[in-house]
Scaffold this active site. Structure first.
Site, PDB file in Angstrom:
ATOM      1  CG  ASP A 195     -11.899  63.771  12.332  1.00 61.47           C
ATOM      2  OD1 ASP A 195     -10.695  63.755  11.837  1.00 61.47           O
ATOM      3  OD2 ASP A 195     -12.281  62.601  12.709  1.00 61.47           O
ATOM      4  CB  VAL A 196      -8.287  67.042   8.933  1.00 61.92           C
ATOM      5  CG1 VAL A 196      -8.483  68.494   9.448  1.00 61.92           C
ATOM      6  CG2 VAL A 196      -7.154  66.579   9.943  1.00 61.92           C
TER       7      VAL A 196
ATOM      8  CB  SER B   7       7.719  67.838  13.663  1.00 59.08           C
ATOM      9  OG  SER B   7       8.638  68.132  14.721  1.00 59.08           O
TER      10      SER B   7
ATOM     11  CE1 TYR C  36       3.542  65.421  15.728  1.00 60.94           C
ATOM     12  CE2 TYR C  36       5.862  65.325  16.061  1.00 60.94           C
ATOM     13  CZ  TYR C  36       4.752  66.154  15.658  1.00 60.94           C
ATOM     14  OH  TYR C  36       4.604  67.588  15.869  1.00 60.94           O
TER      15      TYR C  36
ATOM     16  CB  ILE D 170       6.182  75.947  19.198  1.00 65.49           C
ATOM     17  CG1 ILE D 170       6.931  75.747  17.643  1.00 65.49           C
ATOM     18  CG2 ILE D 170       5.200  77.251  19.149  1.00 65.49           C
ATOM     19  CD1 ILE D 170       8.006  76.701  17.634  1.00 65.49           C
TER      20      ILE D 170
ATOM     21  CB  THR E  95       1.443  75.006  21.600  1.00 60.82           C
ATOM     22  OG1 THR E  95       1.900  73.727  21.497  1.00 60.82           O
ATOM     23  CG2 THR E  95       1.974  76.174  20.596  1.00 60.82           C
TER      24      THR E  95
HETATM   25  N1  LIG Z   1       4.038  72.692  19.521  1.00 57.24           N
HETATM   26  C1  LIG Z   1       5.300  72.298  18.914  1.00 57.24           C
HETATM   27  O1  LIG Z   1       6.407  72.252  19.477  1.00 57.24           O
HETATM   28  C2  LIG Z   1       5.365  71.603  17.525  1.00 57.24           C
HETATM   29  C3  LIG Z   1       6.565  71.437  17.001  1.00 57.24           C
HETATM   30  C4  LIG Z   1       6.609  70.910  15.769  1.00 57.24           C
HETATM   31  C5  LIG Z   1       5.414  70.661  15.147  1.00 57.24           C
HETATM   32  N2  LIG Z   1       4.319  71.086  15.428  1.00 57.24           N
HETATM   33  C6  LIG Z   1       3.027  70.723  14.720  1.00 57.24           C
HETATM   34  O2  LIG Z   1       2.243  72.090  14.564  1.00 57.24           O
HETATM   35  C7  LIG Z   1       1.178  71.999  14.435  1.00 57.24           C
HETATM   36  C8  LIG Z   1       0.242  72.606  15.501  1.00 57.24           C
HETATM   37  O3  LIG Z   1       0.636  72.284  16.871  1.00 57.24           O
HETATM   38  P1  LIG Z   1       0.209  72.992  18.158  1.00 57.24           P
HETATM   39  O4  LIG Z   1       1.582  73.074  18.872  1.00 57.24           O
HETATM   40  O5  LIG Z   1      -0.350  74.252  17.816  1.00 57.24           O
HETATM   41  O6  LIG Z   1      -0.681  71.922  18.679  1.00 57.24           O
HETATM   42  P2  LIG Z   1      -2.177  72.060  19.761  1.00 57.24           P
HETATM   43  O7  LIG Z   1      -2.277  70.800  20.093  1.00 57.24           O
HETATM   44  O8  LIG Z   1      -2.351  73.295  20.324  1.00 57.24           O
HETATM   45  O9  LIG Z   1      -3.012  72.196  18.110  1.00 57.24           O
HETATM   46  C9  LIG Z   1      -3.431  71.089  17.456  1.00 57.24           C
HETATM   47  C10 LIG Z   1      -4.950  71.257  17.057  1.00 57.24           C
HETATM   48  O10 LIG Z   1      -5.192  70.458  16.233  1.00 57.24           O
HETATM   49  C11 LIG Z   1      -6.427  69.806  16.538  1.00 57.24           C
HETATM   50  N3  LIG Z   1      -6.902  68.596  16.057  1.00 57.24           N
HETATM   51  C12 LIG Z   1      -6.358  67.446  16.352  1.00 57.24           C
HETATM   52  N4  LIG Z   1      -6.550  66.433  15.492  1.00 57.24           N
HETATM   53  C13 LIG Z   1      -7.550  67.018  14.826  1.00 57.24           C
HETATM   54  C14 LIG Z   1      -8.398  66.110  13.718  1.00 57.24           C
HETATM   55  N5  LIG Z   1      -8.425  65.178  13.601  1.00 57.24           N
HETATM   56  N6  LIG Z   1      -9.132  67.166  12.767  1.00 57.24           N
HETATM   57  C15 LIG Z   1      -8.990  68.572  13.052  1.00 57.24           C
HETATM   58  N7  LIG Z   1      -8.327  69.149  14.085  1.00 57.24           N
HETATM   59  C16 LIG Z   1      -7.726  68.382  14.765  1.00 57.24           C
HETATM   60  C17 LIG Z   1      -6.813  69.906  17.895  1.00 57.24           C
HETATM   61  O11 LIG Z   1      -8.001  70.088  18.328  1.00 57.24           O
HETATM   62  C18 LIG Z   1      -5.734  71.288  18.232  1.00 57.24           C
HETATM   63  O12 LIG Z   1      -6.672  72.242  18.177  1.00 57.24           O
HETATM   64  C19 LIG Z   1       0.993  70.269  14.666  1.00 57.24           C
HETATM   65  O13 LIG Z   1       0.554  69.744  13.188  1.00 57.24           O
HETATM   66  C20 LIG Z   1       2.019  69.940  15.516  1.00 57.24           C
HETATM   67  O14 LIG Z   1       2.422  68.581  15.114  1.00 57.24           O
HETATM   68  C21 LIG Z   1       4.304  71.573  16.627  1.00 57.24           C
END
Ligand SMILES: NC(=O)c1ccc[n+]([C@@H]2O[C@H](COP(=O)([O-])OP(=O)(O)OC[C@H]3O[C@@H](n4cnc5c(N)ncnc54)[C@H](O)[C@@H]3O)[C@@H](O)[C@H]2O)c1
Length: 267
Positions: free
Chosen positions: A78-79, A158, A173, A206, A208
């Site tokens: 947990d970061v 982001s 956020y 993105i 996901t």
């Molecule tokens: N997908 C998008 O559209 C998008 C856009 C802008 C930014 N982002 C950023 O990119 C990063 C990755 O996003 P993603 O789309 O792969 O999301 P995702 O939800 O698929 O993956 C995020 C991961 O973080 C993990 N996580 C959550 N809380 C945590 C904690 N306390 N300690 C450790 N791990 C933890 C989750 O279990 C998950 O596996 C994130 O920081 C997100 O904010 C994503």
């Protein structure tokens, strides 16, 4: 004739990149782990979902060619929690080569409007996104400095940090991701003397499951309307940028914010 490229800051052959947020099956983190493995790194896949990262690491280890020197380790962390980070790094120190790179991808969204944003939600969003990035940076940078190897830190903001809110996340956020931009600049300034670069990426939409489920085609089409490339991005496209920022070719790139958003927010 062999073509040789001069590397200004070569990395050791045996080197580890720690990637947080590598638990989600369709997330950006897993793509990054694969990209860095292909670039010769040993990789730690870290996530709050420790079972998922362990299974993922086992799957990748089975895919490595016989005799490969690279290693993959899956850890639960947990970061936002110092004790959890200490425990994860105790394993990394014992089982993996020198840490040379950190990719902070762990993050949570916050779709709450200003009046829904309770102090508890605010704290959690700041804790995971911003404090988590700081605590992981401290742990990894300490090891890079002690090893005298320089290093790479890539953080994840982001375009919401610039726009103030958008497709799936609003003020809390945006604030946390803007904090990560400032944190990255501070890291670049303070850690540069040790040969460590720090950069921040700003993804646009993105494809996901960060919204809690797969995006429908309708939803993707709606998101694509004001993107010059007319589509949402794929995790591989973010991983490609991170692969560059973690690699030896980016040795003079530090403190910068790079969007990977199909041109949605130009700055
Ligand atoms: N997908 C998008 O559209 C998008 C856009 C802008 C930014 N982002 C950023 O990119 C990063 C990755 O996003 P993603 O789309 O792969 O999301 P995702 O939800 O698929 O993956 C995020 C991961 O973080 C993990 N996580 C959550 N809380 C945590 C904690 N306390 N300690 C450790 N791990 C933890 C989750 O279990 C998950 O596996 C994130 O920081 C997100 O904010 C994503």
């Amino acid at each position: 004739m062999t073509l040789e490229i001069r590397r200004i800051q070569p990395f050791p052959d045996a080197r580890t990149a720690v990637v947080t947020g590598a638990g989600a099956e369709r997330g950006i983190g897993r793509r990054v782990v694969r990209t860095l493995l292909a670039q010769g790194w040993s990789v730690v896949a870290a996530d709050i979902d420790g079972e998922a990262t362990e299974a993922f690491a086992a799957e990748l280890t089975a895919e490595l060619p016989e005799g490969a020197v690279q290693k993959v380790l899956g850890v639960g962390v947990d970061v936002s929690d110092q004790a959890s980070i200490d425990a994860a790094f105790a394993r990394i120190d014992a089982e993996m080569p020198q840490v040379v790179a950190l990719v902070n991808l762990a993050g949570i969204p916050s779709p709450h409007s200003i009046f829904e944003l309770t102090p508890e939600i605010w704290d959690r969003v700041m804790d995971v996104n911003a404090k988590g990035t700081l605590l992981m940076t401290q742990a990894a940078a300490r090891r890079m400095i002690d090893g005298g190897v320089g290093g790479r830190i890539v953080n994840t903001a982001s375009i919401t940090a610039l726009d103030g809110g958008g497709t799936f996340s609003k003020t809390g956020y945006a604030a946390a991701k803007a904090a990560i931009q400032g944190l990255t600049r501070g890291s670049a300034r303070e850690l540069g003397q040790h040969g460590i670069t720090a950069n921040v990426i700003l993804p646009g939409p993105i494809d996901t499951d960060i919204m809690g489920g797969t995006l429908t085609e309708d939803r993707k089409a709606g998101m694509s309307a004001d993107i010059p490339l007319q589509r949402v991005g794929q995790p591989e496209e973010v991983a490609g940028l991170i692969g560059f920022l973690v690699g030896e070719d980016s040795s003079f790139v530090s403190g910068t914010s790079i969007s990977v958003d199909g041109g949605k927010h130009m700055h």
